[in-house]
Design a protein around this motif. Structure first.
Motif, mmCIF file in Angstrom:
data_model
loop_
_atom_site.group_PDB
_atom_site.id
_atom_site.type_symbol
_atom_site.label_atom_id
_atom_site.label_comp_id
_atom_site.label_asym_id
_atom_site.label_seq_id
_atom_site.Cartn_x
_atom_site.Cartn_y
_atom_site.Cartn_z
ATOM 1 N N SER A 1 -1.676 2.746 0.033
ATOM 2 C CA SER A 1 -1.105 3.443 1.190
ATOM 3 C C SER A 1 -1.082 4.950 0.967
ATOM 4 O O SER A 1 -1.341 5.729 1.888
ATOM 5 C CB SER A 1 0.320 2.930 1.458
ATOM 6 O OG SER A 1 0.316 1.560 1.767
ATOM 7 N N SER A 2 -0.770 5.363 -0.262
ATOM 8 C CA SER A 2 -0.742 6.787 -0.567
ATOM 9 C C SER A 2 -2.135 7.404 -0.456
ATOM 10 O O SER A 2 -2.305 8.506 0.089
ATOM 11 C CB SER A 2 -0.179 7.002 -1.985
ATOM 12 O OG SER A 2 -0.044 8.368 -2.271
ATOM 13 N N ARG A 3 -3.149 6.695 -0.945
ATOM 14 C CA ARG A 3 -4.530 7.192 -0.823
ATOM 15 C C ARG A 3 -4.955 7.237 0.646
ATOM 16 O O ARG A 3 -5.673 8.162 1.062
ATOM 17 C CB ARG A 3 -5.474 6.283 -1.594
ATOM 18 C CG ARG A 3 -5.285 6.285 -3.108
ATOM 19 C CD ARG A 3 -6.130 7.324 -3.796
ATOM 20 N NE ARG A 3 -6.040 7.144 -5.233
ATOM 21 C CZ ARG A 3 -6.907 6.430 -5.957
ATOM 22 N NH1 ARG A 3 -7.934 5.857 -5.337
ATOM 23 N NH2 ARG A 3 -6.756 6.293 -7.252
ATOM 24 N N ALA A 4 -4.539 6.243 1.412
ATOM 25 C CA ALA A 4 -4.876 6.223 2.840
ATOM 26 C C ALA A 4 -4.237 7.411 3.547
ATOM 27 O O ALA A 4 -4.846 8.012 4.438
ATOM 28 C CB ALA A 4 -4.423 4.911 3.471
ATOM 29 N N VAL A 45 -6.696 11.420 16.388
ATOM 30 C CA VAL A 45 -6.416 11.601 14.962
ATOM 31 C C VAL A 45 -6.006 10.279 14.326
ATOM 32 O O VAL A 45 -6.522 9.888 13.262
ATOM 33 C CB VAL A 45 -5.302 12.657 14.762
ATOM 34 C CG1 VAL A 45 -4.879 12.712 13.304
ATOM 35 C CG2 VAL A 45 -5.780 14.026 15.214
ATOM 36 N N ASN A 46 -5.088 9.565 14.968
ATOM 37 C CA ASN A 46 -4.579 8.324 14.379
ATOM 38 C C ASN A 46 -5.661 7.252 14.301
ATOM 39 O O ASN A 46 -5.728 6.497 13.321
ATOM 40 C CB ASN A 46 -3.387 7.811 15.188
ATOM 41 C CG ASN A 46 -2.163 8.690 15.016
ATOM 42 O OD1 ASN A 46 -2.009 9.363 14.002
ATOM 43 N ND2 ASN A 46 -1.287 8.701 16.000
ATOM 44 N N ARG A 47 -6.509 7.187 15.322
ATOM 45 C CA ARG A 47 -7.563 6.165 15.306
ATOM 46 C C ARG A 47 -8.625 6.494 14.261
ATOM 47 O O ARG A 47 -9.114 5.602 13.547
ATOM 48 C CB ARG A 47 -8.188 6.081 16.700
ATOM 49 C CG ARG A 47 -8.957 4.792 16.957
ATOM 50 C CD ARG A 47 -9.013 4.457 18.433
ATOM 51 N NE ARG A 47 -9.758 3.232 18.641
ATOM 52 C CZ ARG A 47 -11.012 3.185 19.082
ATOM 53 N NH1 ARG A 47 -11.650 4.311 19.354
ATOM 54 N NH2 ARG A 47 -11.627 2.034 19.245
ATOM 55 N N LEU A 48 -8.984 7.765 14.152
ATOM 56 C CA LEU A 48 -9.937 8.165 13.108
ATOM 57 C C LEU A 48 -9.331 7.995 11.719
ATOM 58 O O LEU A 48 -10.048 7.713 10.752
ATOM 59 C CB LEU A 48 -10.363 9.619 13.318
ATOM 60 C CG LEU A 48 -11.520 9.865 14.285
ATOM 61 C CD1 LEU A 48 -11.761 11.354 14.443
ATOM 62 C CD2 LEU A 48 -12.791 9.171 13.811
ATOM 63 N N ALA A 49 -8.009 8.166 11.598
ATOM 64 C CA ALA A 49 -7.354 7.978 10.304
ATOM 65 C C ALA A 49 -7.491 6.535 9.843
ATOM 66 O O ALA A 49 -7.677 6.261 8.643
ATOM 67 C CB ALA A 49 -5.880 8.368 10.401
ATOM 68 N N LEU A 50 -7.419 5.589 10.778
ATOM 69 C CA LEU A 50 -7.624 4.191 10.425
ATOM 70 C C LEU A 50 -9.068 3.939 10.014
ATOM 71 O O LEU A 50 -9.333 3.149 9.094
ATOM 72 C CB LEU A 50 -7.235 3.290 11.596
ATOM 73 C CG LEU A 50 -5.737 3.210 11.899
ATOM 74 C CD1 LEU A 50 -5.479 2.440 13.177
ATOM 75 C CD2 LEU A 50 -4.987 2.565 10.739
ATOM 76 N N ASP A 83 -12.333 6.845 -1.449
ATOM 77 C CA ASP A 83 -11.081 6.923 -2.203
ATOM 78 C C ASP A 83 -10.171 5.742 -1.891
ATOM 79 O O ASP A 83 -9.557 5.146 -2.791
ATOM 80 C CB ASP A 83 -10.345 8.232 -1.881
ATOM 81 C CG ASP A 83 -10.956 9.423 -2.585
ATOM 82 O OD1 ASP A 83 -11.891 9.221 -3.381
ATOM 83 O OD2 ASP A 83 -10.514 10.557 -2.341
ATOM 84 N N VAL A 84 -10.092 5.379 -0.611
ATOM 85 C CA VAL A 84 -9.234 4.261 -0.208
ATOM 86 C C VAL A 84 -9.859 2.932 -0.624
ATOM 87 O O VAL A 84 -9.158 2.018 -1.066
ATOM 88 C CB VAL A 84 -8.975 4.295 1.308
ATOM 89 C CG1 VAL A 84 -7.948 3.247 1.708
ATOM 90 C CG2 VAL A 84 -8.499 5.673 1.743
ATOM 91 N N SER A 102 -4.644 12.948 5.857
ATOM 92 C CA SER A 102 -4.321 14.372 5.793
ATOM 93 C C SER A 102 -5.590 15.218 5.820
ATOM 94 O O SER A 102 -5.688 16.205 6.550
ATOM 95 C CB SER A 102 -3.514 14.668 4.532
ATOM 96 O OG SER A 102 -3.240 16.050 4.420
ATOM 97 N N ARG A 103 -6.593 14.813 5.031
ATOM 98 C CA ARG A 103 -7.867 15.546 5.021
ATOM 99 C C ARG A 103 -8.535 15.471 6.392
ATOM 100 O O ARG A 103 -9.091 16.453 6.887
ATOM 101 C CB ARG A 103 -8.797 14.972 3.951
ATOM 102 C CG ARG A 103 -8.362 15.253 2.530
ATOM 103 C CD ARG A 103 -9.462 14.911 1.548
ATOM 104 N NE ARG A 103 -9.770 13.492 1.584
ATOM 105 C CZ ARG A 103 -9.206 12.572 0.811
ATOM 106 N NH1 ARG A 103 -8.273 12.930 -0.062
ATOM 107 N NH2 ARG A 103 -9.549 11.307 0.882
ATOM 108 N N LEU A 104 -8.475 14.297 7.002
ATOM 109 C CA LEU A 104 -9.099 14.129 8.311
ATOM 110 C C LEU A 104 -8.409 15.000 9.357
ATOM 111 O O LEU A 104 -9.072 15.648 10.167
ATOM 112 C CB LEU A 104 -9.026 12.654 8.715
ATOM 113 C CG LEU A 104 -9.600 12.318 10.091
ATOM 114 C CD1 LEU A 104 -10.395 11.040 10.021
ATOM 115 C CD2 LEU A 104 -8.485 12.159 11.130
#
Length: 444
Positions: A155-158, A64-69, A77-78, A163-165
């Protein structure tokens, strides 16, 4: 050939003016090219891996964390938020610039009746603006605060992308696990129906019991089809959450290990109320409004324009030194009042968001604690069902009960595992809501 006096004055200035010009560079956009570029995106992109290395994300499977990056790198959006932050940051250079001096040249021609040295009158002058009361530093301070707010919004958009991911990945994980469990349950229902049919033919059970078993099988089949549908669309949802085409997700190994544990919330309240990116953005906007007020207060003191000049008239060389400034009769009261009102608004926005976060956090914490308790209970029930199944197996081996009874106990254990999976997914959903309230990950 003797050059005119006006040409002599202007020629030294022209190279300076021309050398300072920035040339326009065209950057056309093609819808076909951008679409083709998107379809070639993969998670093996070298630029992405450089970004992941900078973030110390490691290598291997995609958690999850790696895909979030990856979503922070790819998602539009980011990317848009970063472009907006760069746009705001560009205003810092504008704020730091000193006002340009103004060169004025106004030659005049007069027809004299008597002979004169020249019919031309030359009057070049230079106006040099001098800002007072530290206006440039206050303007720069305001631009720096606005740029910081824009960076926090990135950072908020990221985090919103993460969250969506996470939601999409949890949905895919739940669907795959449900498929595995429901396929086992369907097999057990088929076995139970075969045994019930044989016992009904022997007159040991009623047709009603067989009908009930078939209804349970049909419900399991429908639930399995729902899980298969969710799994089929889950990868597409995950790809959209990352900002890559579907084939990019299909080509990698996904790591769902983050969904196998539930973390303790810890000091979630303090983190939520002091470190959320959207809250920090509002705090930076408040600092920008304070700087704007300081700037308007500084504008009570007028800027000075120093205007040295030269005049050539009828053979006489005359030098002047002019000084002009606006008379501050209104003391800039209107803009000061507006700036004060904007500062109050910025303060109320910050306090309102902090109060909203309080409410979100209370709800998320309550839901998470309740979901964890439910998952714990479901785990206990699943263990009890497994133990009952093992006991029944021993009784069947000893010849004390029929094989049908074992199948029934196995069905109960299978249903308990499905319920446990549903409870775990519910708890992980609540954990995601709590992480969103904090805009930070829960530590295991």
């Amino acid at each position: 050939m003797k050059l005119p006096f006006a040409t002599i004055l202007i020629l030294p200035i022209l190279p300076i003016l021309l050398s300072c010009c920035v040339a326009f560079q065209s950057r056309p956009i093609s819808a076909d090219k951008t679409s083709a570029d998107f379809n070639t995106r993969t998670l093996a992109d070298p630029a992405l891996h450089s970004f992941l290395a900078e973030q110390k994300a490691g290598t291997g499977t995609w958690s999850v964390n790696r895909l979030a990056l990856a979503a922070a790198y790819f998602h539009p959006d980011v990317v848009l938020a970063r472009a907006e932050a760069d746009e705001v940051a560009a205003t810092i250079k504008t704020a730091q610039m000193r006002p340009n001096p103004v060169f004025t040249f106004s030659p005049q021609y007069a027809s004299f009746r008597a002979p004169a040295p020249t019919p031309w009158f030359f009057g070049p002058s230079l106006s040099i603006p001098i800002e007072t009361a530290g206006k440039r530093s206050k303007r720069t301070e305001q631009a720096l605060a606005a740029a910081e707010a824009a960076r926090w919004r990135v950072s908020s958009r990221a985090w919103a992308a993460r969250s969506r991911l996470r939601t999409a990945m949890l949905e895919l994980h739940g669907a795959r696990e449900n498929i595995r469990l429901l396929e086992t349950e369907q097999t057990l229902h088929d076995e139970a129906i075969k045994k019930l049919t044989a016992q009904m033919d022997a007159g040991d059970v009623s047709p009603f019991e067989l009908t009930q078993a078939r209804l349970m099988l049909n419900r399991t089949r429908l639930a399995l089809q729902d899980a298969q549908r969710t799994a089929a669309t889950g990868e597409a949802r995950l790809a959209a959450a990352v900002g890559v085409p579907l084939h990019a997700i299909k080509a990698v190994t996904l790591d769902f290990s983050a969904f196998h544990r539930l973390a303790d919330p810890g000091n979630s309240r303090r983190r939520a109320l002091t470190q959320r990116a959207d809250l920090m953005a509002l705090l930076a906007e408040y600092a920008a409004s304070e700087s704007a007020l300081k700037l308007e207060l500084a504008k009570q003191y007028p800027d000075i324009n120093v205007s040295p000049g030269y005049d050539y008239n009828s053979g006489q060389n005359r030098w002047q030194l002019g000084l002009n400034l606006a008379l501050p009769l209104n003391r800039n009261r209107g803009p000061i009042a507006q700036a004060e009102a904007k500062r109050v608004t910025a303060e109320k926005k910050f306090l309102a968001q902090q109060a909203t976060i309080q409410g979100e956090l209370d709800i998320a914490l309550a839901a998470y604690q309740a979901s964890r308790a439910k998952a714990t209970t479901a785990a206990q029930l699943a263990q009890e069902a497994d133990a009952a199944s093992d006991t029944t197996r021993k009784m069947v081996d000893a010849g004390n009960v029929s094989a049908l009874e074992l199948t029934r106990r196995q069905l109960e254990a299978s249903a308990a595992k499905v319920a446990l999976m549903a409870a775990n997914i519910e708890a992980q959903t609540a954990a995601g809501a709590l992480e969103d309230a904090m805009q930070a990950t829960l530590k295991p």
